[in-house]
Structures are given as structure tokens and as C-alpha cells.
Scaffold this motif. Structure first.
Motif, PDB file in Angstrom:
ATOM      1  N   GLY A  52       0.789  -1.228   0.000  1.00 29.42           N
ATOM      2  CA  GLY A  52       0.000   0.000   0.000  1.00 29.42           C
ATOM      3  C   GLY A  52       0.817   1.271   0.000  1.00 29.42           C
ATOM      4  N   ARG A  53       2.125   1.154   0.127  1.00 30.78           N
ATOM      5  CA  ARG A  53       2.973   2.350   0.240  1.00 30.78           C
ATOM      6  C   ARG A  53       3.163   3.067  -1.093  1.00 30.78           C
ATOM      7  NH1 ARG A  53       8.283   0.443   2.286  1.00 30.78           N
ATOM      8  NH2 ARG A  53       7.655  -1.536   1.349  1.00 30.78           N
ATOM      9  N   VAL A  54       2.673   2.464  -2.187  1.00 30.78           N
ATOM     10  CA  VAL A  54       2.828   3.094  -3.491  1.00 30.78           C
ATOM     11  C   VAL A  54       2.100   4.439  -3.552  1.00 30.78           C
ATOM     12  CG1 VAL A  54       0.808   2.003  -4.559  1.00 30.78           C
ATOM     13  CG2 VAL A  54       2.774   2.610  -5.971  1.00 30.78           C
ATOM     14  N   VAL A  55       1.129   4.654  -2.683  1.00 27.06           N
ATOM     15  CA  VAL A  55       0.398   5.928  -2.707  1.00 27.06           C
ATOM     16  C   VAL A  55       1.157   7.056  -2.003  1.00 27.06           C
ATOM     17  CG1 VAL A  55      -1.835   4.777  -2.823  1.00 27.06           C
ATOM     18  CG2 VAL A  55      -0.895   5.414  -0.579  1.00 27.06           C
ATOM     19  N   ASP A  56       2.261   6.725  -1.326  1.00 24.29           N
ATOM     20  CA  ASP A  56       3.022   7.721  -0.559  1.00 24.29           C
ATOM     21  C   ASP A  56       3.999   8.449  -1.484  1.00 24.29           C
ATOM     22  OD1 ASP A  56       4.419   9.252   1.216  1.00 24.29           O
ATOM     23  OD2 ASP A  56       5.207   7.573   2.400  1.00 24.29           O
ATOM     24  N   GLU A  57       3.576   9.610  -1.949  1.00 29.11           N
ATOM     25  CA  GLU A  57       4.410  10.355  -2.906  1.00 29.11           C
ATOM     26  C   GLU A  57       5.676  10.911  -2.275  1.00 29.11           C
ATOM     27  OE1 GLU A  57       2.038  14.631  -2.578  1.00 29.11           O
ATOM     28  OE2 GLU A  57       1.758  13.322  -4.310  1.00 29.11           O
ATOM     29  N   LYS A  58       5.744  10.929  -0.937  1.00 28.34           N
ATOM     30  CA  LYS A  58       6.929  11.440  -0.254  1.00 28.34           C
ATOM     31  C   LYS A  58       7.885  10.328   0.185  1.00 28.34           C
ATOM     32  CE  LYS A  58       4.550  15.559   1.517  1.00 28.34           C
ATOM     33  NZ  LYS A  58       4.153  16.320   2.737  1.00 28.34           N
ATOM     34  N   SER A  59       7.560   9.105  -0.121  1.00 25.06           N
ATOM     35  CA  SER A  59       8.389   7.977   0.296  1.00 25.06           C
ATOM     36  C   SER A  59       9.791   8.074  -0.304  1.00 25.06           C
ATOM     37  CB  SER A  59       7.747   6.658  -0.138  1.00 25.06           C
ATOM     38  OG  SER A  59       8.588   5.560   0.183  1.00 25.06           O
ATOM     39  N   VAL A  60      10.780   7.715   0.524  1.00 27.12           N
ATOM     40  CA  VAL A  60      12.162   7.676   0.038  1.00 27.12           C
ATOM     41  C   VAL A  60      12.611   6.230  -0.184  1.00 27.12           C
ATOM     42  CG1 VAL A  60      12.789   9.856   1.117  1.00 27.12           C
ATOM     43  CG2 VAL A  60      13.060   7.736   2.419  1.00 27.12           C
ATOM     44  N   ASP A  61      11.690   5.292   0.046  1.00 28.32           N
ATOM     45  CA  ASP A  61      12.008   3.885  -0.166  1.00 28.32           C
ATOM     46  C   ASP A  61      12.248   3.643  -1.661  1.00 28.32           C
ATOM     47  OD1 ASP A  61      10.923   1.035  -1.012  1.00 28.32           O
ATOM     48  OD2 ASP A  61      11.551   0.876   1.090  1.00 28.32           O
ATOM     49  N   PRO A  62      13.403   3.080  -2.029  1.00 31.49           N
ATOM     50  CA  PRO A  62      13.715   2.892  -3.450  1.00 31.49           C
ATOM     51  C   PRO A  62      12.698   2.033  -4.192  1.00 31.49           C
ATOM     52  CG  PRO A  62      15.687   2.603  -2.107  1.00 31.49           C
ATOM     53  CD  PRO A  62      14.530   2.667  -1.152  1.00 31.49           C
ATOM     54  N   GLY A  63      12.165   0.997  -3.505  1.00 36.43           N
ATOM     55  CA  GLY A  63      11.182   0.142  -4.147  1.00 36.43           C
ATOM     56  C   GLY A  63       9.884   0.871  -4.434  1.00 36.43           C
ATOM     57  N   VAL A  64       9.455   1.697  -3.476  1.00 38.01           N
ATOM     58  CA  VAL A  64       8.239   2.481  -3.661  1.00 38.01           C
ATOM     59  C   VAL A  64       8.434   3.495  -4.787  1.00 38.01           C
ATOM     60  CG1 VAL A  64       6.650   4.121  -2.592  1.00 38.01           C
ATOM     61  CG2 VAL A  64       7.477   2.152  -1.280  1.00 38.01           C
ATOM     62  N   LYS A  65       9.574   4.172  -4.758  1.00 39.41           N
ATOM     63  CA  LYS A  65       9.855   5.169  -5.792  1.00 39.41           C
ATOM     64  C   LYS A  65       9.902   4.526  -7.176  1.00 39.41           C
ATOM     65  CE  LYS A  65      12.889   8.404  -4.895  1.00 39.41           C
ATOM     66  NZ  LYS A  65      14.163   9.068  -4.491  1.00 39.41           N
ATOM     67  N   GLY A  66      10.497   3.323  -7.251  1.00 39.35           N
ATOM     68  CA  GLY A  66      10.563   2.628  -8.526  1.00 39.35           C
ATOM     69  C   GLY A  66       9.187   2.249  -9.048  1.00 39.35           C
ATOM     70  N   SER A  67       8.313   1.832  -8.129  1.00 39.88           N
ATOM     71  CA  SER A  67       6.947   1.471  -8.519  1.00 39.88           C
ATOM     72  C   SER A  67       6.179   2.695  -9.007  1.00 39.88           C
ATOM     73  CB  SER A  67       6.210   0.830  -7.341  1.00 39.88           C
ATOM     74  OG  SER A  67       6.760  -0.434  -7.030  1.00 39.88           O
ATOM     75  N   ARG A  68       6.325   3.803  -8.294  1.00 45.85           N
ATOM     76  CA  ARG A  68       5.628   5.026  -8.686  1.00 45.85           C
ATOM     77  C   ARG A  68       6.126   5.517 -10.050  1.00 45.85           C
ATOM     78  NH1 ARG A  68       2.557   7.836  -5.130  1.00 45.85           N
ATOM     79  NH2 ARG A  68       3.079   9.778  -6.213  1.00 45.85           N
ATOM     80  N   GLU A  69       7.420   5.437 -10.263  1.00 42.70           N
ATOM     81  CA  GLU A  69       7.980   5.873 -11.542  1.00 42.70           C
ATOM     82  C   GLU A  69       7.507   4.969 -12.684  1.00 42.70           C
ATOM     83  OE1 GLU A  69      12.178   6.061 -11.004  1.00 42.70           O
ATOM     84  OE2 GLU A  69      12.059   7.576  -9.422  1.00 42.70           O
ATOM     85  N   LEU A  70       7.400   3.657 -12.396  1.00 42.91           N
ATOM     86  CA  LEU A  70       6.883   2.725 -13.391  1.00 42.91           C
ATOM     87  C   LEU A  70       5.464   3.096 -13.800  1.00 42.91           C
ATOM     88  CD1 LEU A  70       6.961  -0.038 -14.938  1.00 42.91           C
ATOM     89  CD2 LEU A  70       6.076  -1.071 -12.840  1.00 42.91           C
ATOM     90  N   ILE A  71       4.631   3.377 -12.808  1.00 47.75           N
ATOM     91  CA  ILE A  71       3.242   3.736 -13.084  1.00 47.75           C
ATOM     92  C   ILE A  71       3.163   5.082 -13.799  1.00 47.75           C
ATOM     93  CG2 ILE A  71       1.046   4.344 -11.979  1.00 47.75           C
ATOM     94  CD1 ILE A  71       1.783   2.136  -9.887  1.00 47.75           C
ATOM     95  N   ASP A  72       4.050   6.003 -13.444  1.00 55.16           N
ATOM     96  CA  ASP A  72       4.096   7.292 -14.131  1.00 55.16           C
ATOM     97  C   ASP A  72       4.417   7.108 -15.616  1.00 55.16           C
ATOM     98  OD1 ASP A  72       3.495   8.692 -11.844  1.00 55.16           O
ATOM     99  OD2 ASP A  72       5.584   9.258 -11.404  1.00 55.16           O
ATOM    100  N   VAL A  73       5.369   6.214 -15.903  1.00 59.60           N
ATOM    101  CA  VAL A  73       5.722   5.956 -17.302  1.00 59.60           C
ATOM    102  C   VAL A  73       4.534   5.356 -18.046  1.00 59.60           C
ATOM    103  CG1 VAL A  73       7.198   4.617 -18.855  1.00 59.60           C
ATOM    104  CG2 VAL A  73       8.189   5.691 -16.819  1.00 59.60           C
ATOM    105  N   LEU A  74       3.867   4.389 -17.416  1.00 58.67           N
ATOM    106  CA  LEU A  74       2.708   3.759 -18.047  1.00 58.67           C
ATOM    107  C   LEU A  74       1.594   4.766 -18.305  1.00 58.67           C
ATOM    108  CD1 LEU A  74       2.542   0.394 -16.083  1.00 58.67           C
ATOM    109  CD2 LEU A  74       2.958   0.650 -18.534  1.00 58.67           C
ATOM    110  N   ALA A  75       1.433   5.711 -17.377  1.00 57.12           N
ATOM    111  CA  ALA A  75       0.362   6.705 -17.515  1.00 57.12           C
ATOM    112  C   ALA A  75       0.579   7.602 -18.728  1.00 57.12           C
ATOM    113  CB  ALA A  75       0.278   7.554 -16.249  1.00 57.12           C
ATOM    114  N   LYS A  76       1.835   7.796 -19.103  1.00 51.47           N
ATOM    115  CA  LYS A  76       2.160   8.707 -20.192  1.00 51.47           C
ATOM    116  C   LYS A  76       2.479   7.991 -21.507  1.00 51.47           C
ATOM    117  CE  LYS A  76       4.194  11.846 -16.783  1.00 51.47           C
ATOM    118  NZ  LYS A  76       5.454  12.406 -16.256  1.00 51.47           N
ATOM    119  N   GLU A  77       2.720   6.693 -21.436  1.00 50.08           N
ATOM    120  CA  GLU A  77       3.186   5.948 -22.600  1.00 50.08           C
ATOM    121  C   GLU A  77       2.023   5.582 -23.524  1.00 50.08           C
ATOM    122  OE1 GLU A  77       4.902   4.669 -25.396  1.00 50.08           O
ATOM    123  OE2 GLU A  77       6.419   4.953 -23.819  1.00 50.08           O
ATOM    124  N   SER A  78       2.080   6.070 -24.753  1.00 49.11           N
ATOM    125  CA  SER A  78       0.982   5.861 -25.698  1.00 49.11           C
ATOM    126  C   SER A  78       1.041   4.498 -26.390  1.00 49.11           C
ATOM    127  CB  SER A  78       0.999   6.960 -26.759  1.00 49.11           C
ATOM    128  OG  SER A  78       2.223   6.916 -27.504  1.00 49.11           O
TER     129      SER A  78
END
Length: 220
Positions: A170-196
Motif C-alpha cells: 500500500g505504500r505506493v500511494v506515498d508520494e513522499k516515500s524515500v524507499d527505493p522500491g516504492v519510488k521505482g513502482s511510482r515511476e513505473l506507473i508514471d511511465v505507463l500513464a504517459k506511454e501511448s
């Protein structure tokens, strides 16, 4: 809740998964070799198997081998002339996986490439692997967005891409997280959100592996 999740997994596994000595021995070998207990669950392994079957996958790419448990599940779904390429950073893990894959009778269908995935991924086309039908991303989470970009490079229309462990309890919703795994997951989802080039969704999961989830997409 964890106790209930475990009981439900046990019930579903008992009814929907046949006893499988080979896969049980794989998990035992991984434990005895000191590998971390982070394989997909049996139900998740069969889910990957069924996805590969539904897709009719002939060529599969796996990023992150560990002891080969998920490799074997997906490898079993391949046709006689199919091939799964799996990338593993650790020589020790790769050796354990090699023995497990041999015992599963899949050594002619599964090839392990050892080394940092971001170094071996650029070489795949040169050694004869231009594209894959299904790609499973399950390696170090901070590099997830980079793995996705490479997965897209090795895709064709209809390729299925799956990324594991993206919810992070559930930590994927924490935009302030410094955990590398959480940050990697958020960045992955960000890429998917923009990738056509890909249509994707994500599902939360609970079970013997705790609370997590995966993303799945189909390349246009």
C-alpha cells in the motif's frame, strides 16, 4: 487479515493446483541455497502460466530469475519450439536456477543470461532475440521504469507486459516515500500513464505473500 489470506490461499491451492513435487523441490532448493523467499506464490505462478497459455506465447522474456520458480511456471506453457530468456544479476542465483530448470526438464526451453539486466538487455537483439510475446518484470524495483522502457523496445503489437510487486503493501500511494522500491513502482506507473504505446491496468493482491499487486499491459 494475514491469517485469513493464508487460509484462502491454502484452500484455493488445494482445489485448483495439483500437487507438484518438482515445484516443491524448487522452493526447497532455493531455501537450502539461502535465496530470499521472494518467489511468486504457487497461485501467482499458475496465473503466469495461464497468461502465457492464453497469449499463445512462443518467446518469453523474464527480467529477474532468482531460483527459476516463475521461469519454470512460464516455461511449462511454451510450445515445443518455444523459448524463455531469463536475466539474472547473481551468478549464485543463476546456478541454483540452472539446476532447478534442469530437474524440471526445461533446459532446452529456458536460457539464463547472467549479469546486470540493464547491461544484458541491450545485447538481446544482437544475439538473435528481437522481440517477445510476453515479458515479466520481477527484478530490483528501483530500475522498474528502465526495465519497462526496454520491454517496450522488445515488444510487438500484442505483447503482454507484466510488472510484479508494484503496490508495496500500500505504500505506493506515498508520494513522499524515500524507499527505493516504492519510488521505482511510482515511476513505473508514471511511465505507463504517459506511454501511448501500451494499454495498462493494475490489480492489488493479497495472499501468502502479503499485500501487493501487479501491473499488466498490452502493447498496441
Amino acid at each position: 487479515m494475514r491469517e485469513i489470506w493464508n487460509k484462502v490461499d491454502e484452500y484455493l491451492n488445494f482445489n485448483l493446483l495439483k500437487e507438484d513435487r518438482v515445484l516443491e523441490d524448487v522452493l526447497k532448493a532455493n531455501h537450502e541455497a539461502g535465496l530470499p523467499s521472494i518467489d511468486v506464490s504457487p497461485a501467482q505462478g499458475k496465473f503466469l502460466y495461464l497468461l502465457a497459455k492464453l497469449k499463445g506465447a512462443k518467446h518469453i522474456l523474464e527480467i529477474g530469475t532468482l531460483g527459476g520458480y516463475s521461469s519454470i511456471w512460464m516455461g511449462r506453457a511454451l510450445p515445443e519450439d518455444g523459448l524463455l530468456i531469463t536475466l539474472e544479476y547473481s551468478q549464485k542465483h543463476a546456478q541454483v536456477a540452472k539446476e532447478n530448470i534442469k530437474k524440471a526438464g526445461l533446459e532446452t526451453k529456458i536460457e539464463i543470461i547472467v549479469g546486470p539486466a540493464l547491461e544484458t538487455l541491450p545485447t538481446l537483439k544482437d544475439i538473435g532475440y528481437p522481440s517477445f510475446d510476453l515479458i515479466f518484470i520481477d527484478a530490483d524495483k528501483p530500475n522498474n521504469p528502465h526495465y519497462l522502457k526496454w520491454a517496450l523496445e522488445y515488444s510487438h503489437p500484442g505483447t503482454v507486459i507484466i510488472g510484479d510487486n508494484v503496490v508495496r503493501n500500500g505504500r505506493v500511494v506515498d508520494e513522499k516515500s524515500v524507499d527505493p522500491g516504492v519510488k521505482g513502482s511510482r515511476e513505473l506507473i508514471d511511465v505507463l500513464a504517459k506511454e501511448s504505446r501500451i494499454e495498462a491496468t493494475a490489480l492489488q493482491t493479497v495472499g501468502s505473500k502479503g499485500y501487493d499487486g501487479f501491473v499488466i499491459g498490452v502493447v498496441k
